[in-house]
Scaffold this active site. Sequence first.
Site, mmCIF file in Angstrom:
data_model
loop_
_atom_site.group_PDB
_atom_site.id
_atom_site.type_symbol
_atom_site.label_atom_id
_atom_site.label_comp_id
_atom_site.label_asym_id
_atom_site.label_seq_id
_atom_site.Cartn_x
_atom_site.Cartn_y
_atom_site.Cartn_z
ATOM 1 N N CYS A 1 4.569 0.888 -7.372
ATOM 2 C CA CYS A 1 3.829 -1.355 -7.595
ATOM 3 C C CYS A 1 3.296 -1.031 -8.764
ATOM 4 O O CYS A 1 2.355 -0.232 -9.081
ATOM 5 C CB CYS A 1 4.121 -1.038 -6.422
ATOM 6 S SG CYS A 1 2.352 -2.243 -6.477
ATOM 7 N N THR B 1 0.752 -2.234 -8.980
ATOM 8 C CA THR B 1 -0.902 -1.807 -8.440
ATOM 9 C C THR B 1 -1.236 -0.384 -8.678
ATOM 10 O O THR B 1 -2.370 -0.361 -9.416
ATOM 11 C CB THR B 1 -1.014 -1.852 -7.356
ATOM 12 O OG1 THR B 1 -0.696 -3.253 -7.028
ATOM 13 C CG2 THR B 1 -3.049 -1.736 -6.827
ATOM 14 N N HIS C 1 -1.670 -0.096 -12.130
ATOM 15 C CA HIS C 1 -2.921 -0.217 -12.943
ATOM 16 C C HIS C 1 -3.943 0.441 -12.908
ATOM 17 O O HIS C 1 -5.245 0.849 -13.748
ATOM 18 C CB HIS C 1 -3.693 -1.645 -12.389
ATOM 19 C CG HIS C 1 -2.754 -2.880 -12.275
ATOM 20 N ND1 HIS C 1 -3.051 -3.174 -13.906
ATOM 21 C CD2 HIS C 1 -2.308 -3.934 -11.810
ATOM 22 C CE1 HIS C 1 -2.114 -4.476 -14.073
ATOM 23 N NE2 HIS C 1 -1.374 -4.740 -12.494
#
Length: 341
Positions: free
Chosen positions: A38, A40, A43
Amino acid sequence: MKALVKATAAAGFVLEDVPVPAIREDEVLIKVRRAGVCGTDVHIYEWDAWAQGRVKPPIVVGHEFAGEVVQVGRLVTDVHEGDRVTAEGHIVDGRCLLCRTGNSHVCPHTKIIGVDRDGCFAEYIAMPATNVWHLDDNISFDIGGIHDPMGNAFHTALTAEIPGATVLVTGCGPIGIFAVGICKAAGASRIIASDVNETRLALAKQMGAHDVVHPNEAEAVVKRHTDGLGVDVVLEMSGVPSAIHQAFALVRVGGRVQMLGIPSKKVDIDLATEIIFKGLTVYGVVGRRMYDTWLMMTRFLRSGQFDPSPVITHRFPLEGADEAIRAIKSGEAGKVIFEIA
Ligand code: NAD
Ligand code: ZN
């Protein structure tokens, strides 16, 4: 075991050999079969400012998964070896006022797997038994592995009144596309989905959107299908400032805006005209409600009215982590998953 590790404070993941996690008395050990990748994870992979402030390497990454229980701690009574499961990745304290009043999803002491403690891009993961969610026999590990983001979409949609409603979904990333399918199954009368990406609009159409539009066409289409009033509900699933303003502009007076998308920086909102004088209700979505969102998700899947499988477009082994991250960043993917065993 093999695991994708954020090894140092730098970009990238490293595939390493690490010890199989030891479980506590109230935990279970799960053999991971599928894991979802995902934003996240992107990141953390890129090691952006948010990741630098939050994540403490070395840590096994990944928070969306499904698999099979292979060991249970001494105090665990309701999860057994061989159970097919997924899990809520937010580990809450269960003791604070929020947890005790049915609001664990906003527990201030939440630890997230793959962010604050070791995650699921690995052959095994240790989870508190209280976080485990059983899968029906006919639910594949593929679908089990994406319960976390699907749960975000269920939480967002089902905390609004969807039956009969006219709905605008701004942002057709994986979560927005799930939300389209959920609104369809929940009986929305008109679902308009917006994105700037053709591939994603096509997926939204496949999941049941009546209209798929570019943001600059959204106003005209919304007006046409709502007698010029605006939609009853907007699900804001992009986090993009212009889409957030559009959400407030295209919801009807007295309507509801569900905010899931996370802007990367502050957004300037004219509270008086955009929200207050329109009499709007705005709801901030955090994760999944524990565990009413999970129960509803299971029931929708069980009913057969909601099938998320078209959303999974890419699969990789753990060795393909760089390609998996590239697929997400390209915008050409729906949901990207790891096939682990
Ligand atoms: P994503 O980035 O894949 O999807 C966002 C989509 O918005 C993309 O398809 C993009 O093309 C589209 N978009 C860009 N500009 C737009 C515009 N002007 N109008 C409409 N659409 C536009 O993300 P995702 O994984 O589906 O997650 C959606 C959002 O939810 C992200 O912001 C993510 O950070 C956030 N999120 C929030 C929670 C929570 O608990 N609140 C949990 C998970 C993800
Ligand atoms: Zn708590």
